[in-house]
Enzyme design. Structure first.
Site, mmCIF file in Angstrom:
data_model
loop_
_atom_site.group_PDB
_atom_site.id
_atom_site.type_symbol
_atom_site.label_atom_id
_atom_site.label_comp_id
_atom_site.label_asym_id
_atom_site.label_seq_id
_atom_site.Cartn_x
_atom_site.Cartn_y
_atom_site.Cartn_z
ATOM 1 N N ASN A 166 0.886 -1.171 0.000
ATOM 2 C CA ASN A 166 0.000 0.000 0.000
ATOM 3 C C ASN A 166 0.922 1.219 0.000
ATOM 4 O O ASN A 166 1.452 1.596 1.039
ATOM 5 C CB ASN A 166 -0.886 -0.033 1.251
ATOM 6 C CG ASN A 166 -1.697 1.240 1.418
ATOM 7 O OD1 ASN A 166 -1.775 2.068 0.504
ATOM 8 N ND2 ASN A 166 -2.303 1.409 2.592
ATOM 9 N N TRP A 167 1.095 1.789 -1.186
ATOM 10 C CA TRP A 167 2.065 2.889 -1.303
ATOM 11 C C TRP A 167 1.564 4.170 -0.657
ATOM 12 O O TRP A 167 2.323 5.116 -0.471
ATOM 13 C CB TRP A 167 2.374 3.166 -2.776
ATOM 14 C CG TRP A 167 3.082 2.050 -3.496
ATOM 15 C CD1 TRP A 167 3.536 0.876 -2.967
ATOM 16 C CD2 TRP A 167 3.423 2.018 -4.890
ATOM 17 N NE1 TRP A 167 4.134 0.116 -3.946
ATOM 18 C CE2 TRP A 167 4.082 0.797 -5.133
ATOM 19 C CE3 TRP A 167 3.233 2.908 -5.955
ATOM 20 C CZ2 TRP A 167 4.554 0.441 -6.406
ATOM 21 C CZ3 TRP A 167 3.694 2.551 -7.222
ATOM 22 C CH2 TRP A 167 4.352 1.336 -7.439
ATOM 23 N N LYS A 168 0.279 4.251 -0.381
ATOM 24 C CA LYS A 168 -0.337 5.488 0.131
ATOM 25 C C LYS A 168 -0.016 6.650 -0.819
ATOM 26 O O LYS A 168 0.146 6.409 -2.024
ATOM 27 C CB LYS A 168 0.115 5.744 1.575
ATOM 28 C CG LYS A 168 -0.117 4.496 2.446
ATOM 29 C CD LYS A 168 -0.021 4.743 3.916
ATOM 30 C CE LYS A 168 -0.266 3.425 4.651
ATOM 31 N NZ LYS A 168 -0.226 3.564 6.108
ATOM 32 N N HIS A 216 -9.508 1.488 4.477
ATOM 33 C CA HIS A 216 -8.262 1.647 5.235
ATOM 34 C C HIS A 216 -8.521 2.598 6.408
ATOM 35 O O HIS A 216 -9.321 3.533 6.293
ATOM 36 C CB HIS A 216 -7.164 2.189 4.322
ATOM 37 C CG HIS A 216 -5.825 2.182 4.981
ATOM 38 N ND1 HIS A 216 -5.437 3.179 5.829
ATOM 39 C CD2 HIS A 216 -4.817 1.276 4.956
ATOM 40 C CE1 HIS A 216 -4.225 2.886 6.300
ATOM 41 N NE2 HIS A 216 -3.831 1.740 5.784
ATOM 42 N N GLU A 230 -6.963 5.026 7.459
ATOM 43 C CA GLU A 230 -6.771 6.449 7.128
ATOM 44 C C GLU A 230 -7.993 7.004 6.400
ATOM 45 O O GLU A 230 -8.352 8.173 6.574
ATOM 46 C CB GLU A 230 -5.479 6.614 6.309
ATOM 47 C CG GLU A 230 -4.255 6.436 7.199
ATOM 48 C CD GLU A 230 -3.042 5.829 6.531
ATOM 49 O OE1 GLU A 230 -2.932 5.861 5.294
ATOM 50 O OE2 GLU A 230 -2.176 5.290 7.267
ATOM 51 N N GLU A 241 -5.615 -4.603 10.563
ATOM 52 C CA GLU A 241 -4.598 -3.576 10.762
ATOM 53 C C GLU A 241 -4.871 -2.824 12.062
ATOM 54 O O GLU A 241 -5.701 -1.896 12.077
ATOM 55 C CB GLU A 241 -4.594 -2.591 9.594
ATOM 56 C CG GLU A 241 -4.317 -3.238 8.256
ATOM 57 C CD GLU A 241 -3.681 -2.260 7.283
ATOM 58 O OE1 GLU A 241 -2.563 -2.530 6.838
ATOM 59 O OE2 GLU A 241 -4.286 -1.216 6.997
ATOM 60 N N GLY A 254 2.298 2.565 10.573
ATOM 61 C CA GLY A 254 3.232 3.658 10.364
ATOM 62 C C GLY A 254 3.925 4.119 11.638
ATOM 63 O O GLY A 254 4.568 5.164 11.660
ATOM 64 N N SER A 270 3.277 -1.936 10.267
ATOM 65 C CA SER A 270 4.730 -1.992 10.464
ATOM 66 C C SER A 270 5.319 -3.387 10.232
ATOM 67 O O SER A 270 6.261 -3.781 10.908
ATOM 68 C CB SER A 270 5.113 -1.461 11.845
ATOM 69 O OG SER A 270 4.662 -0.124 11.996
ATOM 70 N N GLY A 289 2.741 -0.980 4.257
ATOM 71 C CA GLY A 289 2.834 0.434 3.908
ATOM 72 C C GLY A 289 4.286 0.832 3.670
ATOM 73 O O GLY A 289 4.850 0.614 2.600
#
Ligand code: PGA
Length: 251
Positions: free
Chosen positions: A9-11, A95, A97, A167, A173, A212, A233
């Site tokens: 997941n490159w965000k 997600h 976020e 998650e 992160g 992580s 991530g």
């Protein structure tokens, strides 16, 4: 036997040039990846480039979100059929976020799951608790509620066409990872909750861990019975790190 899936997941990271460097690095290293399926979920705007670079490779690709609408006056949104135009296989849905920064509710996430499935995409549905929820012993209540919303809207059999990513928000992160036992406990809870409605769906569905995950902890996490892969991530942005996770998948 469930196959391991490692999805990046490159965000909101990268550029055309870093996308090219990363994907070339991944393609070069894929010969070493024997026991995992691999995918990258890129920012929308790089999907045409990703599709060009990965076409014919063993790496699948997908998006990080999609609209719940099919077309129309929704400025700034991207539809499932647009993702199909660029041969996306996956779409990350819900997600944390998206839930916390963009106010996506359980019901909206369940609707996006339906839209992704309807378009033939494989939704990766993210669920997980906040730190204060874990500390208040509410992990199972939160994860159960998030999962139930998807099942209620889509039915238990539809769930089997997607992938679940557990998650814990406190591990995303932050460099803090759930211990393999903490991850296993919640994964087992999720699988049991699905099994209560349909044992064969529970047996089949992939439950990824995210938060992580990195080369140094991937092997232990992926060795757990109910951990069927990872949603990665930060460590998905460097070919060496991401490949280090992919090659940690057990045989
Ligand atoms: P992280 O992110 O690996 O950087 O913790 C995981 C995710 O948010 O999907």
């Amino acid at each position: 036997m469930r196959r391991i899936l490692i999805a990046g997941n490159w965000k909101m990271n990268g550029s055309s040039s870093s996308t090219q460097t990363l994907l070339e690095g991944l393609k070069q290293g894929m010969g070493e990846v024997k026991h995992a399926d691999v995918a990258v979920c890129a920012p929308f705007i790089y999907l045409p480039q990703v599709a060009d670079l990965l076409n014919g490779s063993a790496i699948a690709w997908g998006a990080q979100n999609l609209s719940e609408h099919s077309a129309g006056a929704f400025t700034g949104e991207i539809s499932a059929s647009m993702l199909n135009d660029f041969n996306c296989k996956y779409a990350i849905i819900g997600h944390s976020e998206r839930r916390s920064l963009y106010g996506e509710s359980d019901e909206l996430v369940a609707e996006k799951f339906a839209v992704a499935l309807g378009a033939g995409l494989c939704p990766i549905i993210c669920i997980g608790e906040l730190l204060e929820e874990r500390e208040a012993n509410q992990t199972e209540a939160v994860v159960g509620r998030q999962l139930d919303a998807v099942i209620k809207r889509n039915g238990i059999e539809a769930l089997a066409k997607g992938v679940i990513a557990y998650e814990p928000v406190w591990a995303i992160g932050t460099g803090k990872t759930a211990s393999p036992e903490q991850a296993q406990d919640v994964h087992a809870f999720i699988r049991q909750r699905v099994a209560a409605q349909d044992a064969s769906v529970a047996e089949k569905i992939q439950i990824l861990y995210g938060g992580s995950m990195k080369p140094s902890n991937a092997q232990q996490l992926l060795a757990m019975q109910d951990v069927d892969g990872g949603l990665i991530g930060g460590a998905s942005l460097k070919a060496e790190d991401f490949l280090g996770i992919c090659t940690a998948a057990p045989a």
